[in-house]
Every structure is written in structure tokens, then in C-alpha cells.
Design a protein around this motif. Sequence first.
Motif, PDB file in Angstrom:
ATOM      1  N   ASN A  17       5.680  -1.498   2.947  1.00 13.29           N
ATOM      2  CA  ASN A  17       5.786  -0.274   2.147  1.00 13.29           C
ATOM      3  C   ASN A  17       6.104   0.961   2.988  1.00 13.29           C
ATOM      4  OD1 ASN A  17       5.019  -1.265  -0.646  1.00 13.29           O
ATOM      5  ND2 ASN A  17       3.271  -1.993   0.553  1.00 13.29           N
ATOM      6  N   LYS A  18       6.429   0.722   4.259  1.00 11.06           N
ATOM      7  CA  LYS A  18       6.813   1.806   5.178  1.00 11.06           C
ATOM      8  C   LYS A  18       5.804   2.955   5.164  1.00 11.06           C
ATOM      9  CE  LYS A  18      11.813   0.973   5.059  1.00 11.06           C
ATOM     10  NZ  LYS A  18      11.875  -0.176   4.109  1.00 11.06           N
ATOM     11  N   LEU A  19       4.533   2.581   5.236  1.00  8.63           N
ATOM     12  CA  LEU A  19       3.486   3.609   5.161  1.00  8.63           C
ATOM     13  C   LEU A  19       3.392   4.412   6.456  1.00  8.63           C
ATOM     14  CD1 LEU A  19       0.816   1.467   3.258  1.00  8.63           C
ATOM     15  CD2 LEU A  19       2.443   3.112   2.313  1.00  8.63           C
ATOM     16  N   TYR A  20       4.238   4.059   7.438  1.00  7.16           N
ATOM     17  CA  TYR A  20       4.281   4.820   8.686  1.00  7.16           C
ATOM     18  C   TYR A  20       5.252   5.986   8.560  1.00  7.16           C
ATOM     19  CZ  TYR A  20       8.080   1.457   8.754  1.00  7.16           C
ATOM     20  OH  TYR A  20       9.158   0.696   8.373  1.00  7.16           O
ATOM     21  N   GLY A  21       5.929   6.090   7.421  1.00  9.42           N
ATOM     22  CA  GLY A  21       6.956   7.125   7.238  1.00  9.42           C
ATOM     23  C   GLY A  21       6.408   8.532   7.367  1.00  9.42           C
ATOM     24  N   PRO A  22       7.324   9.508   7.599  1.00  9.01           N
ATOM     25  CA  PRO A  22       6.907  10.890   7.866  1.00  9.01           C
ATOM     26  C   PRO A  22       6.164  11.536   6.699  1.00  9.01           C
ATOM     27  CG  PRO A  22       9.297  10.738   7.574  1.00  9.01           C
ATOM     28  CD  PRO A  22       8.787   9.334   7.649  1.00  9.01           C
ATOM     29  N   GLU A  23       6.327  10.998   5.490  1.00  4.92           N
ATOM     30  CA  GLU A  23       5.660  11.623   4.339  1.00  4.92           C
ATOM     31  C   GLU A  23       4.178  11.243   4.242  1.00  4.92           C
ATOM     32  OE1 GLU A  23       7.832   9.174   4.403  1.00  4.92           O
ATOM     33  OE2 GLU A  23       8.075   8.156   2.474  1.00  4.92           O
ATOM     34  N   PHE A  24       3.743  10.311   5.086  1.00  6.02           N
ATOM     35  CA  PHE A  24       2.346   9.864   5.007  1.00  6.02           C
ATOM     36  C   PHE A  24       1.508  10.477   6.124  1.00  6.02           C
ATOM     37  CE2 PHE A  24       4.847   6.402   3.060  1.00  6.02           C
ATOM     38  CZ  PHE A  24       4.290   6.461   1.789  1.00  6.02           C
ATOM     39  N   PRO A  25       0.214  10.695   5.859  1.00 10.57           N
ATOM     40  CA  PRO A  25      -0.653  11.296   6.882  1.00 10.57           C
ATOM     41  C   PRO A  25      -0.789  10.393   8.106  1.00 10.57           C
ATOM     42  CG  PRO A  25      -1.946  10.568   4.971  1.00 10.57           C
ATOM     43  CD  PRO A  25      -0.508  10.414   4.611  1.00 10.57           C
ATOM     44  N   LYS A  26      -1.021  11.022   9.244  1.00  8.78           N
ATOM     45  CA  LYS A  26      -1.250  10.280  10.488  1.00  8.78           C
ATOM     46  C   LYS A  26      -2.535  10.765  11.109  1.00  8.78           C
ATOM     47  CE  LYS A  26       3.383   8.866  11.509  1.00  8.78           C
ATOM     48  NZ  LYS A  26       3.684   9.066  10.092  1.00  8.78           N
ATOM     49  N   PRO A  27      -3.454   9.915  11.481  1.00  7.47           N
ATOM     50  CA  PRO A  27      -3.413   8.481  11.215  1.00  7.47           C
ATOM     51  C   PRO A  27      -3.503   8.186   9.721  1.00  7.47           C
ATOM     52  CG  PRO A  27      -5.550   9.126  12.089  1.00  7.47           C
ATOM     53  CD  PRO A  27      -4.668  10.332  12.198  1.00  7.47           C
ATOM     54  N   TYR A  28      -3.031   7.005   9.350  1.00  9.23           N
ATOM     55  CA  TYR A  28      -3.050   6.554   7.963  1.00  9.23           C
ATOM     56  C   TYR A  28      -4.323   5.732   7.764  1.00  9.23           C
ATOM     57  CZ  TYR A  28      -1.172   4.978   3.527  1.00  9.23           C
ATOM     58  OH  TYR A  28      -0.988   4.751   2.195  1.00  9.23           O
ATOM     59  N   LYS A  29      -5.177   6.167   6.832  1.00  9.14           N
ATOM     60  CA  LYS A  29      -6.516   5.564   6.739  1.00  9.14           C
ATOM     61  C   LYS A  29      -6.771   4.967   5.355  1.00  9.14           C
ATOM     62  CE  LYS A  29      -8.838   9.356   8.221  1.00  9.14           C
ATOM     63  NZ  LYS A  29      -9.887  10.126   8.911  1.00  9.14           N
ATOM     64  N   VAL A  30      -7.082   3.688   5.329  1.00  7.94           N
ATOM     65  CA  VAL A  30      -7.334   3.021   4.049  1.00  7.94           C
ATOM     66  C   VAL A  30      -8.641   2.216   4.079  1.00  7.94           C
ATOM     67  CG1 VAL A  30      -4.924   2.822   3.351  1.00  7.94           C
ATOM     68  CG2 VAL A  30      -5.936   1.018   4.752  1.00  7.94           C
ATOM     69  N   TYR A  31      -9.192   2.024   2.896  1.00  6.17           N
ATOM     70  CA  TYR A  31     -10.326   1.092   2.771  1.00  6.17           C
ATOM     71  C   TYR A  31     -10.034   0.100   1.661  1.00  6.17           C
ATOM     72  CZ  TYR A  31     -12.165   3.638  -1.344  1.00  6.17           C
ATOM     73  OH  TYR A  31     -12.332   4.214  -2.587  1.00  6.17           O
ATOM     74  N   TYR A  32     -10.757  -1.008   1.676  1.00  5.57           N
ATOM     75  CA  TYR A  32     -10.576  -2.038   0.648  1.00  5.57           C
ATOM     76  C   TYR A  32     -11.917  -2.659   0.343  1.00  5.57           C
ATOM     77  CZ  TYR A  32     -10.933  -5.081   4.731  1.00  5.57           C
ATOM     78  OH  TYR A  32     -11.380  -5.685   5.881  1.00  5.57           O
ATOM     79  N   MET A  33     -12.029  -3.255  -0.821  1.00  3.63           N
ATOM     80  CA  MET A  33     -13.204  -4.070  -1.123  1.00  3.63           C
ATOM     81  C   MET A  33     -12.780  -5.202  -2.043  1.00  3.63           C
ATOM     82  SD  MET A  33     -15.399  -1.222  -3.254  1.00  3.63           S
ATOM     83  CE  MET A  33     -15.493  -0.058  -1.923  1.00  3.63           C
ATOM     84  N   GLY A  34     -13.306  -6.389  -1.791  1.00  3.51           N
ATOM     85  CA  GLY A  34     -12.914  -7.496  -2.651  1.00  3.51           C
ATOM     86  C   GLY A  34     -13.254  -8.829  -2.040  1.00  3.51           C
ATOM     87  N   PRO A  35     -12.961  -9.904  -2.789  1.00  2.00           N
ATOM     88  CA  PRO A  35     -13.316 -11.238  -2.326  1.00  2.00           C
ATOM     89  C   PRO A  35     -12.404 -11.753  -1.215  1.00  2.00           C
ATOM     90  CG  PRO A  35     -12.216 -11.353  -4.453  1.00  2.00           C
ATOM     91  CD  PRO A  35     -12.388  -9.902  -4.137  1.00  2.00           C
TER      92      PRO A  35
END
Length: 431
Positions: free
Chosen positions: A93-111
Motif C-alpha cells: 500500500n506504499k505506506l512509506y510515501g511522502p503523504e504518510f507520517p514518519k515514523p509510521y505507527k500502527v497497532y493491531y489486535m486479532g486471532p
Amino acid sequence: MNYQRPKGTNDILPTDSPKWQFVEETARLLFGDYQFSEIRTPMFEHIEVISRSVGDTSDIVTKEMYDFHDKGDRHITLRPEGTAPIVRSFIENKLYGPEFPKPYKVYYMGPMFRYERPQKGRLRQFHQIGVEVFGSKNPATDVETMAMALDFFDQLGIKGLRLVINSLGDQETRQAYRQALIDYLVPFEEELSADSKRRLHENPLRVLDSKDKKDKVIVADAPQILDYLSEEARHHFEQVTAMLDALEIKYEIDSNMVRGLDYYTHTIFEIMCDSKTLGTQSTVCAGGRYDNLIEEFGGEPTPGFGFGMGVERVLMILDAEGAAIPTVDTIDAYVVHLGEETNIEALKVVQAIRQAGYSADRDYMGRKAKAQFKSADKAKAKLVLTLGESELEAGVIKVKNMATRTEVEYALETVYTDFNQIFDEMSQSAE
Ligand code: ATP
Ligand code: MG
């Protein structure tokens, strides 16, 4: 015929779900404060996504995968962990692109799914809450992310956990250390367990992680990776410990800790619980830095840091500590209705109350007044509205405050036009 749940899985029943929601909600709020956003990736992936990143010789890939060929003959696996799928998604998804915050920080929860031998704290379908940070080499990222994990346990009211850290260094470190470790282990080769013998040449670091008693004795005197850190790796590790000190976070260094996944570099950590609660599984949260993983996946070189924690293990500790789980266990109104003819009106009343923004329930079983009042009590209803045939005829409804026992008759119409008013007036009579 087998109508039981598959081995190593659990039903999470309504009696337990408030605890799950409490843990998940605490994570959402806290991770949000740290500016992490939620990501949700598929429950299954192409097998390469996992084997490539977690490591071909890791236990996860060699023994624990829930993989299968789908009807289109694609080799698929249920995800055993969160990092590899998120790295895949980050690149795709090219989440490293200039329009995204740096560092790019995500969380997840699930099985997550691993074909393991089920035991206390070890399931085949288990749940993880985890985070990933992409794009920061700064040791402050390592420390802040570990601090967030500790904050999380603190907010849940869990005490007595230990933070254990180590460094696996960079490629230069690993090469130098790998040779030193092989040189040390080879004279013991015949004494090592079968697993360790195999690992000695495939992936000698993993021998340090052996659970075998004899292996443990041999490994105790092995050379320490911390003595082999390259200049850069040593600097990074020194910064990490200095920052932990600056935040007054207690930690231990375990130079034999290696973790079961191949992708780690530099800082790795585990949060352990020593009480008997978890049986032999003492790690509740684990993670570290993975600076080469994204490049290995074909992305631009991007450093990463993340952790995953086992929710079932978190809940076992919560239970053992008898932590208070905040729950809503009252309802605003219960509708008692008497006689067939009031069935439709009771439906309208309970719906009107809900649409006014209150919680409400009613009787559906045509029970006697006494039984219905008992249900209202059990549900800890604040108000009970009673509708009999004579009330229906007169266009009124009785409203009782269950705490004060005050009862007032209202026009049925008021329930539909202004339940707010009824609720406010009747609640005030409680004081
Ligand atoms: P372990 O040494 O216990 O097998 P691991 O190194 O395989 O752990 P990770 O892959 O780092 O664990 O996963 C992070 C966390 O997820 C673990 O610390 C643990 O809390 C939880 N976890 C891992 N596997 C299981 C499982 N089969 N059942 C329940 N929880 C698990
Ligand atoms: Mg494991």
C-alpha cells in the motif's frame, strides 16, 4: 462426527467478553495517545509472506503453520503472527510515501494461528495485540515502544512484571558471533539435543533458545553476543539503556535471549511474569527491532520496531491478580407487561425508550408479574414501567423507581414523546 470445538481453541463467552473488551479498549486508548492507528490485515496470507520473514528454520514455519492449498491451488496459511502481514501491507500500500507520517505507527489486535501442543497459556487459535513502527532508527523509538507496553500493563493494574532486553546487533555482529558460537558448540555436538544439532549449522543462535535441560547447561558458558557487537550496534544498545535509565524504567539484560523469529536486529525484549499464573509460559509480551525485514521483502530499506502480546496470557494474569474490570451491569428501564393484549404496546414502549438513548429490556415469556419484577431486579433496572390491560385501556403506564420504591403514573403518550422527562423526574425522586 465431532461437534466439539477444535483442539487448542476457545469459545469466548459473554461472561468473559467484558474482560476482553476492557483489555482491547485500554490498548486502543493508550496506543491512540502514543499516536498509533489501527490496521487490519487478512486472517490468511500467501505462505511466502510468512516463511520469508519469520524464517525457514523457525519453529513457526517448520512445525506450526496452519497452511493449505485453496481451490485455486494457492498455497495459503492462516497468519501465525502480525508483523509479516503488516510489512507486506506496508509495502503493497506504499505506506512509506511522502503523504504518510514518519515514523509510521500502527497497532493491531486479532486471532493468530499456530499448530502447537495446547497447554496452559498455549493455544492453536490465540489472540495478539501488537504494534509496529516503520521508519525510525532512533533508539528513542525502541525505548518509547517498550515503555508503551509497560504503560499498558500498568493501566490494566498488573504489577510485578519484568522487562528483559538484549541486542542481536547488525549483520556484522551476527556474522562474527555466529562463527564464535559454532566454534564453541561444535565440541559439544554429540551431547546436544536432536533439535539443537540440526540448528547448530542451520541457525546456531537458535540453540541458545533451546528448552532442553542439557542444552541449557552447555549454552550457559557460550560466548555472549554483547561481546561481539559492532561499533554501531554497541552505540545503539548503549543509547537504549541510557534512555531506559533516563525514564527510570527497570530492566534486566539477558545476553542469551534470542527470540524465535529470524527477523530481529539490535534491540529485542520480553516482558515476563514470574508468578505461577502462566505455568511454564512466562512471556506475556515480546518484540524488538527489525531493520532489514522490509528490504528483504522488496521494499525500500526501512527500519522497524514492534511487539506482540498474548491476550490470553494477559487475561490469565488479570484473573490471578483479581483486577477490577469496569462493567456496566445496570439497565435504565425494564418493562413489565401483563396480558396478551399488552404485547404490542410493550414492544413499542421498550423501543421508544431505547430510541431515546436509554438501555431497556422487557419480558417476552408471558410470565406473571412477580417473575417479571424478579427479572427487573436481577437486571438491576433503575426504573420499572408496568403496563396491564387496565393501564392500556386508560392510556397510562406506572413508573416505579426501584431504589426508592416511589411509583408515579404517567400518560403512555409521554413515554413516546418525552421519556427523558420521565427518566429525570423519576431518578430525582431517588435523592
Ligand atoms: P513462546 O516462546 O511462548 O512460544 P513465541 O516466541 O513463539 O513465544 P511470539 O511469536 O513472540 O512468541 O509471540 C508473542 C506473544 O504471543 C508471546 O509472548 C505470547 O504471549 C503469545 N503467544 C505466542 N504463541 C502463543 C500460543 N500458542 N498461545 C497463546 N499465546 C501465544
Ligand atoms: Mg512459540
